[in-house]
Scaffold this motif. Structure first.
Motif, PDB file in Angstrom:
ATOM      1  N   GLN A 168       0.866  -1.171   0.000  1.00 52.65           N
ATOM      2  CA  GLN A 168       0.000   0.000   0.000  1.00 52.65           C
ATOM      3  C   GLN A 168       0.904   1.222   0.000  1.00 52.65           C
ATOM      4  N   VAL A 169       0.616   2.166  -0.882  1.00 50.22           N
ATOM      5  CA  VAL A 169       1.391   3.403  -0.946  1.00 50.22           C
ATOM      6  C   VAL A 169       0.433   4.560  -0.695  1.00 50.22           C
ATOM      7  N   ARG A 170       0.882   5.512   0.132  1.00 49.12           N
ATOM      8  CA  ARG A 170       0.053   6.677   0.430  1.00 49.12           C
ATOM      9  C   ARG A 170       0.959   7.882   0.683  1.00 49.12           C
ATOM     10  N   ARG A 171       0.362   9.046   0.617  1.00 50.37           N
ATOM     11  CA  ARG A 171       1.104  10.259   0.976  1.00 50.37           C
ATOM     12  C   ARG A 171       1.380  10.220   2.466  1.00 50.37           C
ATOM     13  N   ALA A 172       2.576  10.651   2.840  1.00 47.87           N
ATOM     14  CA  ALA A 172       2.931  10.710   4.262  1.00 47.87           C
ATOM     15  C   ALA A 172       2.080  11.776   4.925  1.00 47.87           C
ATOM     16  N   GLU A 173       1.680  11.514   6.160  1.00 43.97           N
ATOM     17  CA  GLU A 173       0.889  12.500   6.888  1.00 43.97           C
ATOM     18  C   GLU A 173       1.732  13.740   7.125  1.00 43.97           C
ATOM     19  N   PRO A 174       1.205  14.908   6.784  1.00 45.13           N
ATOM     20  CA  PRO A 174       1.970  16.130   7.019  1.00 45.13           C
ATOM     21  C   PRO A 174       2.256  16.318   8.504  1.00 45.13           C
ATOM     22  N   GLY A 175       3.453  16.753   8.781  1.00 46.45           N
ATOM     23  CA  GLY A 175       3.824  17.065  10.157  1.00 46.45           C
ATOM     24  C   GLY A 175       4.516  15.930  10.887  1.00 46.45           C
ATOM     25  N   ARG A 176       4.163  14.690  10.605  1.00 45.96           N
ATOM     26  CA  ARG A 176       4.765  13.571  11.337  1.00 45.96           C
ATOM     27  C   ARG A 176       6.241  13.425  11.002  1.00 45.96           C
ATOM     28  N   ALA A 177       6.558  13.395   9.724  1.00 45.97           N
ATOM     29  CA  ALA A 177       7.954  13.186   9.325  1.00 45.97           C
ATOM     30  C   ALA A 177       8.820  14.357   9.774  1.00 45.97           C
ATOM     31  N   GLU A 178       8.266  15.562   9.660  1.00 52.64           N
ATOM     32  CA  GLU A 178       9.052  16.726  10.058  1.00 52.64           C
ATOM     33  C   GLU A 178       9.320  16.719  11.558  1.00 52.64           C
ATOM     34  N   ALA A 179       8.377  16.196  12.340  1.00 54.95           N
ATOM     35  CA  ALA A 179       8.533  16.166  13.788  1.00 54.95           C
ATOM     36  C   ALA A 179       9.371  14.970  14.235  1.00 54.95           C
ATOM     37  N   GLY A 180       9.763  14.127  13.292  1.00 53.13           N
ATOM     38  CA  GLY A 180      10.558  12.959  13.632  1.00 53.13           C
ATOM     39  C   GLY A 180       9.724  11.807  14.178  1.00 53.13           C
ATOM     40  N   GLU A 181       8.405  11.958  14.157  1.00 55.19           N
ATOM     41  CA  GLU A 181       7.528  10.900  14.667  1.00 55.19           C
ATOM     42  C   GLU A 181       7.355   9.843  13.592  1.00 55.19           C
ATOM     43  N   LYS A 182       7.548   8.611  13.958  1.00 49.40           N
ATOM     44  CA  LYS A 182       7.396   7.504  13.016  1.00 49.40           C
ATOM     45  C   LYS A 182       6.129   6.745  13.353  1.00 49.40           C
ATOM     46  N   PRO A 183       5.135   6.786  12.458  1.00 52.23           N
ATOM     47  CA  PRO A 183       3.916   6.045  12.750  1.00 52.23           C
ATOM     48  C   PRO A 183       4.172   4.550  12.675  1.00 52.23           C
ATOM     49  N   ALA A 184       3.657   3.826  13.641  1.00 54.42           N
ATOM     50  CA  ALA A 184       3.820   2.372  13.638  1.00 54.42           C
ATOM     51  C   ALA A 184       2.827   1.742  12.678  1.00 54.42           C
ATOM     52  N   VAL A 185       3.152   0.572  12.183  1.00 57.57           N
ATOM     53  CA  VAL A 185       2.217  -0.171  11.367  1.00 57.57           C
ATOM     54  C   VAL A 185       1.048  -0.532  12.269  1.00 57.57           C
ATOM     55  N   GLY A 186      -0.153  -0.115  11.902  1.00 54.23           N
ATOM     56  CA  GLY A 186      -1.314  -0.307  12.753  1.00 54.23           C
ATOM     57  C   GLY A 186      -1.718  -1.765  12.871  1.00 54.23           C
ATOM     58  N   LEU A 187      -1.853  -2.231  14.104  1.00 51.18           N
ATOM     59  CA  LEU A 187      -2.239  -3.618  14.304  1.00 51.18           C
ATOM     60  C   LEU A 187      -3.674  -3.852  13.871  1.00 51.18           C
ATOM     61  N   ASN A 188      -4.569  -2.897  14.117  1.00 54.99           N
ATOM     62  CA  ASN A 188      -5.944  -3.068  13.665  1.00 54.99           C
ATOM     63  C   ASN A 188      -5.992  -3.086  12.152  1.00 54.99           C
ATOM     64  N   ASP A 189      -5.186  -2.251  11.501  1.00 51.42           N
ATOM     65  CA  ASP A 189      -5.112  -2.261  10.043  1.00 51.42           C
ATOM     66  C   ASP A 189      -4.595  -3.607   9.558  1.00 51.42           C
ATOM     67  N   ALA A 190      -3.609  -4.157  10.248  1.00 48.32           N
ATOM     68  CA  ALA A 190      -3.039  -5.442   9.848  1.00 48.32           C
ATOM     69  C   ALA A 190      -4.091  -6.546   9.950  1.00 48.32           C
ATOM     70  N   LEU A 191      -4.855  -6.561  11.029  1.00 45.32           N
ATOM     71  CA  LEU A 191      -5.893  -7.570  11.183  1.00 45.32           C
ATOM     72  C   LEU A 191      -6.980  -7.384  10.126  1.00 45.32           C
ATOM     73  N   ALA A 192      -7.356  -6.152   9.877  1.00 45.40           N
ATOM     74  CA  ALA A 192      -8.368  -5.893   8.847  1.00 45.40           C
ATOM     75  C   ALA A 192      -7.890  -6.379   7.476  1.00 45.40           C
ATOM     76  N   ARG A 193      -6.598  -6.176   7.189  1.00 41.29           N
ATOM     77  CA  ARG A 193      -6.053  -6.660   5.912  1.00 41.29           C
ATOM     78  C   ARG A 193      -6.054  -8.182   5.858  1.00 41.29           C
ATOM     79  N   LEU A 194      -5.687  -8.825   6.968  1.00 42.85           N
ATOM     80  CA  LEU A 194      -5.697 -10.287   7.012  1.00 42.85           C
ATOM     81  C   LEU A 194      -7.108 -10.823   6.773  1.00 42.85           C
ATOM     82  N   ILE A 195      -8.088 -10.215   7.426  1.00 50.41           N
ATOM     83  CA  ILE A 195      -9.475 -10.642   7.241  1.00 50.41           C
ATOM     84  C   ILE A 195      -9.905 -10.423   5.803  1.00 50.41           C
ATOM     85  N   ALA A 196      -9.568  -9.260   5.240  1.00 53.00           N
ATOM     86  CA  ALA A 196      -9.936  -8.975   3.845  1.00 53.00           C
ATOM     87  C   ALA A 196      -9.270  -9.966   2.889  1.00 53.00           C
ATOM     88  N   ASP A 197      -8.030 -10.322   3.149  1.00 49.48           N
ATOM     89  CA  ASP A 197      -7.338 -11.301   2.304  1.00 49.48           C
ATOM     90  C   ASP A 197      -8.031 -12.654   2.348  1.00 49.48           C
TER      91      ASP A 197
END
Length: 162
Positions: free
Chosen positions: A74-103
């Motif tokens: 999955q490719v998306r635009r980076a959220e504005p402000g996060r990268a500049e602030a040095g914050e690294k968003p974690a891979v969402g566990l709920n997103d991961a489960l939703a993807r597994l279910i969808a698969d």
């Protein structure tokens, strides 16, 4: 423009050290100069659009060469402000489960709640094999998707263990 690419490689492993194919994909992203966050079910890579686009074939090839049977991206635009602030968003566990279910739903050709009993049992087996039940509160989420109780999901899991 900064982008984020979230990629998962299969087969998943629920416990223990990450599979070689997941490590190889992460390493390929890092070697391309991308910022990476390595999660239990996926890797998030961030960088400028050109550098990220150029790295994607090497990431997929590294995972497949190291034994992956499938790479999902999955490719998306980076959220504005996060990268500049040095914050690294974690891979969402709920997103991961939703993807597994969808698969699994795509693989079985129906929403989990529409499956007959043997189909629901197969869905639980596939989700277990892919590491879904290593995620927090996954049994409740899977039970909701199946339209059954948590007790039923545990029964399906126990039946598979026998």
């Amino acid at each position: 423009m900064r982008l984020e690419a979230e990629f998962t490689s299969e087969p998943f492993r629920g416990e223990g050290s990450p599979p070689d194919h997941a490590v190889a994909a992460r390493d390929a992203a890092a070697e391309a100069g991308l910022d990476t966050d390595f999660g239990p079910l996926g890797t998030l890579a961030r960088g400028e659009a050109k550098e990220l686009y150029d790295a994607l074939p090497a990431i997929a090839q590294a995972a497949l060469d190291a034994g992956a049977t499938q790479v999902t991206l999955q490719v998306r635009r980076a959220e504005p402000g996060r990268a500049e602030a040095g914050e690294k968003p974690a891979v969402g566990l709920n997103d991961a489960l939703a993807r597994l279910i969808a698969d699994v739903e795509r693989e079985l050709g129906a929403k989990l709640g529409e499956l007959d009993r043997p189909g629901k049992q197969r869905a639980v087996r596939l989700l277990r094999e892919r590491g879904a039940f290593g995620l927090r509160k996954s049994v409740s989420s899977v039970a909701d998707a199946l339209g059954v109780t948590r007790f039923t999901v545990y029964n399906y899991l126990n039946r598979e263990a026998d």
